[in-house]
Design an enzyme around this catalytic site. Structure first.
Site, PDB file in Angstrom:
ATOM      1  CE  LYS A 132      -1.701  -2.644   3.068  1.00  0.00           C
ATOM      2  NZ  LYS A 132      -1.528  -3.299   2.513  1.00  0.00           N
ATOM      3  CD  GLU A 156      -8.053  -4.335  -7.601  1.00  0.00           C
ATOM      4  OE1 GLU A 156      -8.041  -3.734  -9.008  1.00  0.00           O
ATOM      5  OE2 GLU A 156      -8.505  -3.896  -6.924  1.00  0.00           O
ATOM      6  N   GLY A 213      -0.310 -15.413   8.954  1.00  0.00           N
ATOM      7  CA  GLY A 213       0.510 -14.740   8.032  1.00  0.00           C
ATOM      8  C   GLY A 213      -1.047 -13.017   7.670  1.00  0.00           C
ATOM      9  CD  GLU A 216       0.961  -5.143   6.582  1.00  0.00           C
ATOM     10  OE1 GLU A 216       1.868  -5.650   6.369  1.00  0.00           O
ATOM     11  OE2 GLU A 216       0.192  -4.796   5.796  1.00  0.00           O
ATOM     12  CG  ASP A 227      -3.488  -2.360   6.554  1.00  0.00           C
ATOM     13  OD1 ASP A 227      -3.167  -2.597   5.367  1.00  0.00           O
ATOM     14  OD2 ASP A 227      -5.111  -2.983   6.510  1.00  0.00           O
ATOM     15  CE  LYS A 231      -5.891  -2.876   3.470  1.00  0.00           C
ATOM     16  NZ  LYS A 231      -6.097  -3.755   4.372  1.00  0.00           N
TER      17      LYS A 231
HETATM   18  N1  LIG Z   1       0.242 -11.171   3.997  1.00  0.00           N
HETATM   19  C1  LIG Z   1      -1.231 -10.791   3.449  1.00  0.00           C
HETATM   20  O1  LIG Z   1      -2.117 -11.196   3.404  1.00  0.00           O
HETATM   21  C2  LIG Z   1      -1.520  -9.063   2.344  1.00  0.00           C
HETATM   22  C3  LIG Z   1      -2.667  -8.747   2.125  1.00  0.00           C
HETATM   23  C4  LIG Z   1      -2.529  -7.703   1.403  1.00  0.00           C
HETATM   24  C5  LIG Z   1      -1.339  -6.925   1.657  1.00  0.00           C
HETATM   25  N2  LIG Z   1       0.001  -7.232   1.551  1.00  0.00           N
HETATM   26  C6  LIG Z   1       0.787  -6.734   1.910  1.00  0.00           C
HETATM   27  O2  LIG Z   1       2.467  -7.538   0.892  1.00  0.00           O
HETATM   28  C7  LIG Z   1       3.414  -6.611   1.119  1.00  0.00           C
HETATM   29  C8  LIG Z   1       4.221  -8.643   1.466  1.00  0.00           C
HETATM   30  O3  LIG Z   1       3.414  -9.009   2.581  1.00  0.00           O
HETATM   31  P1  LIG Z   1       4.351 -10.450   3.693  1.00  0.00           P
HETATM   32  O4  LIG Z   1       3.287 -10.312   3.811  1.00  0.00           O
HETATM   33  O5  LIG Z   1       4.193 -11.333   2.113  1.00  0.00           O
HETATM   34  O6  LIG Z   1       5.130 -10.096   3.978  1.00  0.00           O
HETATM   35  P2  LIG Z   1       6.448 -10.698   4.787  1.00  0.00           P
HETATM   36  O7  LIG Z   1       6.249 -12.111   4.571  1.00  0.00           O
HETATM   37  O8  LIG Z   1       7.001  -9.272   5.991  1.00  0.00           O
HETATM   38  O9  LIG Z   1       7.418 -10.710   3.378  1.00  0.00           O
HETATM   39  C9  LIG Z   1       7.911  -8.641   3.276  1.00  0.00           C
HETATM   40  C10 LIG Z   1       9.431  -9.282   2.360  1.00  0.00           C
HETATM   41  O10 LIG Z   1      10.117  -8.445   1.811  1.00  0.00           O
HETATM   42  C11 LIG Z   1      11.217  -7.680   2.340  1.00  0.00           C
HETATM   43  N3  LIG Z   1      11.739  -6.439   2.509  1.00  0.00           N
HETATM   44  C12 LIG Z   1      11.336  -6.263   3.694  1.00  0.00           C
HETATM   45  N4  LIG Z   1      11.438  -4.516   3.614  1.00  0.00           N
HETATM   46  C13 LIG Z   1      12.503  -4.400   2.424  1.00  0.00           C
HETATM   47  C14 LIG Z   1      13.704  -3.816   2.084  1.00  0.00           C
HETATM   48  N5  LIG Z   1      13.600  -2.573   2.244  1.00  0.00           N
HETATM   49  N6  LIG Z   1      14.111  -3.944   1.259  1.00  0.00           N
HETATM   50  C15 LIG Z   1      14.326  -5.355   0.271  1.00  0.00           C
HETATM   51  N7  LIG Z   1      13.268  -6.316   0.743  1.00  0.00           N
HETATM   52  C16 LIG Z   1      12.128  -6.048   1.450  1.00  0.00           C
HETATM   53  C17 LIG Z   1      11.130  -8.849   3.651  1.00  0.00           C
HETATM   54  O11 LIG Z   1      13.631  -9.555   3.507  1.00  0.00           O
HETATM   55  P3  LIG Z   1      13.174  -9.776   4.954  1.00  0.00           P
HETATM   56  O12 LIG Z   1      12.724 -11.410   4.882  1.00  0.00           O
HETATM   57  O13 LIG Z   1      14.413 -10.209   4.000  1.00  0.00           O
HETATM   58  O14 LIG Z   1      13.561  -8.677   5.903  1.00  0.00           O
HETATM   59  C18 LIG Z   1      10.507 -10.169   2.889  1.00  0.00           C
HETATM   60  O15 LIG Z   1      11.226 -10.479   2.089  1.00  0.00           O
HETATM   61  C19 LIG Z   1       2.940  -5.814   2.776  1.00  0.00           C
HETATM   62  O16 LIG Z   1       3.488  -4.815   2.039  1.00  0.00           O
HETATM   63  C20 LIG Z   1       1.493  -6.328   3.034  1.00  0.00           C
HETATM   64  O17 LIG Z   1       1.215  -5.098   3.425  1.00  0.00           O
HETATM   65  C21 LIG Z   1       0.068  -8.503   2.712  1.00  0.00           C
END
Ligand SMILES: NC(=O)c1ccc[n+]([C@@H]2O[C@H](COP(=O)([O-])OP(=O)(O)OC[C@H]3O[C@@H](n4cnc5c(N)ncnc54)[C@H](OP(=O)(O)O)[C@@H]3O)[C@@H](O)[C@H]2O)c1
Length: 360
Positions: A132, A156, A213, A216, A227, A231
């Site tokens: 976001k 999206e 998961g 956040e 969050d 949005k």
């Molecule tokens: N999970 C959900 O259901 C969901 C739903 C809608 C939207 N989102 C959004 O989708 C995004 C990813 O969510 P997620 O659940 O996959 O997060 P996550 O499991 O915490 O993974 C985040 C990833 O981003 C990497 N990262 C963080 N900061 C970084 C930086 N400065 N430079 C490069 N890589 C970086 C992390 O690397 P390291 O592990 O090495 O730190 C990790 O690989 C977030 O913005 C979240 O708000 C998530």
């Protein structure tokens, strides 16, 4: 068309996205003429990898989260994006390079994600993101940069996962003006409020969402309404033409006390929901996230558990409501997939054939 993908962030969502690409490989080819190849993966603490011939993304996605992806990268991850798109310049030139931005939400400034996207566009890549931050903090600048570069910026998954909100407004409502919206857009807080109505403790309900998961990594982002505010800013920027950040959204989150009020409201035939809203007030666009007590017949009052809904207020169609009955990682990963398919479908033949006369 073979799309070369650079994944920035390799967490829950991108790993599931890699899984979806494999599961739908034959459908993507048959129905959309697409094959994909992950050429780059960048993370913050787990290293970075690039291989022009493609990485074993499925294998890497199956590894434990604490295993390194590649070599430690010397420098900021924006440089990794710049270097990757430069290495993939041929694919960028042909309009078949896509940077997938799925790093953690930074509620301070939306960085470095906004920088990742800027670097990607400057290097000729399309961008899809479920983060976001960039849309909430810098939508207008990024959209202008993408348009100038002749590349797509699609997002999206930033609101209500794969349920079409931005696509709905962009693709299906010609001549309609969205004048405002209200909705329940954060699954974790809605889950906690409904769980507390049924007697579950606040901390236990939150822990369940974190284990899945869905919450956040930093719980304050959900609980304190950040969050939802991100949005709201993203929706206001894209749908209402606002230029706001999450810090311009008046914001109140939920606490144990909000949970107790939810129980009382329920007993009185009403529901307490964390409602996000924005609309024009005179010449300004006002936006707010706060717990609101709603009559039972309100569509938002009927949302249970992780359900979300958004009601768009429009000039020609009055109210349009979109309800998300369940939220899951697969749905967020699907948002990335659907954006990728949109790029493939919309990439004009002239661009796809490239200035090198390459037919894809
Ligand atoms: N999970 C959900 O259901 C969901 C739903 C809608 C939207 N989102 C959004 O989708 C995004 C990813 O969510 P997620 O659940 O996959 O997060 P996550 O499991 O915490 O993974 C985040 C990833 O981003 C990497 N990262 C963080 N900061 C970084 C930086 N400065 N430079 C490069 N890589 C970086 C992390 O690397 P390291 O592990 O090495 O730190 C990790 O690989 C977030 O913005 C979240 O708000 C998530």
């Amino acid at each position: 068309v073979t799309f070369d993908l650079v994944l920035v962030g390799f967490g829950h969502v991108t790993r599931r996205f890699v899984g979806l690409l494999a599961e739908y490989r034959s459908d993507l080819l048959r129905q959309h003429g697409i094959t994909t190849r992950v050429v780059g993966i960048g993370t913050r603490r787990h290293g970075c990898a690039y291989a022009a011939e493609g990485l074993d993304a499925e294998g890497l996605a199956g590894n434990q989260r604490d295993r390194p992806i590649g070599e430690p990268f010397d420098g900021p991850t924006i440089d990794f994006v710049t270097q990757s798109v430069r290495k993939a310049a041929a694919a960028a030139h042909e309009g078949r390079l896509v940077v997938v931005e799925a790093t953690t939400l930074d509620i301070g400034r939306g960085e470095p994600a906004t920088g990742h996207i800027r670097a990607a566009i400057e290097g000729g890549a399309h961008v899809v993101t479920c983060n976001k931050g960039p849309v909430a903090f810098a939508y207008r600048q990024l959209a202008i940069a993408a348009e100038r570069a002749g590349r797509r910026l699609l997002f999206e998954g930033t609101v209500m996962d794969g349920v079409p909100i931005f696509n709905l407004a962009r693709e299906t409502l010609p001549a309609v003006t969205v004048v405002g919206f209200r909705g329940v857009v954060n699954s974790t807080t809605n889950y906690i409020l409904t769980a507390m109505e049924q007697g579950q403790p606040f901390a236990e309900a939150l822990a369940e969402m974190q284990a899945m998961g869905v919450a956040e990594a930093n719980a304050s982002l959900d609980i304190d309404g950040w969050d939802a505010a991100a949005k709201t800013a993203a929706l206001a920027n894209v749908l209402l033409g606002a230029s706001m950040t999450p810090h311009d959204v008046e914001r109140r989150g939920i606490t144990e006390e909000t949970g107790r009020r939810a129980v009382e409201a329920r007993a009185a035939g009403r529901r307490l929901k964390l409602v996000a809203r924005a609309g024009r007030e005179g010449s300004v666009i006002a936006a707010r996230v706060a717990p609101e007590e709603l009559p039972e017949e309100d569509l938002l009052a009927g949302l249970e558990g992780r359900q979300n809904a958004l009601i768009l207020h429009t000039d020609l169609l009055d109210e349009i409501a979109v309800v998300q009955r369940s939220a899951s990682l697969t749905q967020t990963a699907y948002a990335l997939l659907s954006d990728l398919i949109t790029i493939a479908r919309d990439t004009p033949q002239s661009l796809r054939q490239g200035q090198q006369g390459h037919t894809l």
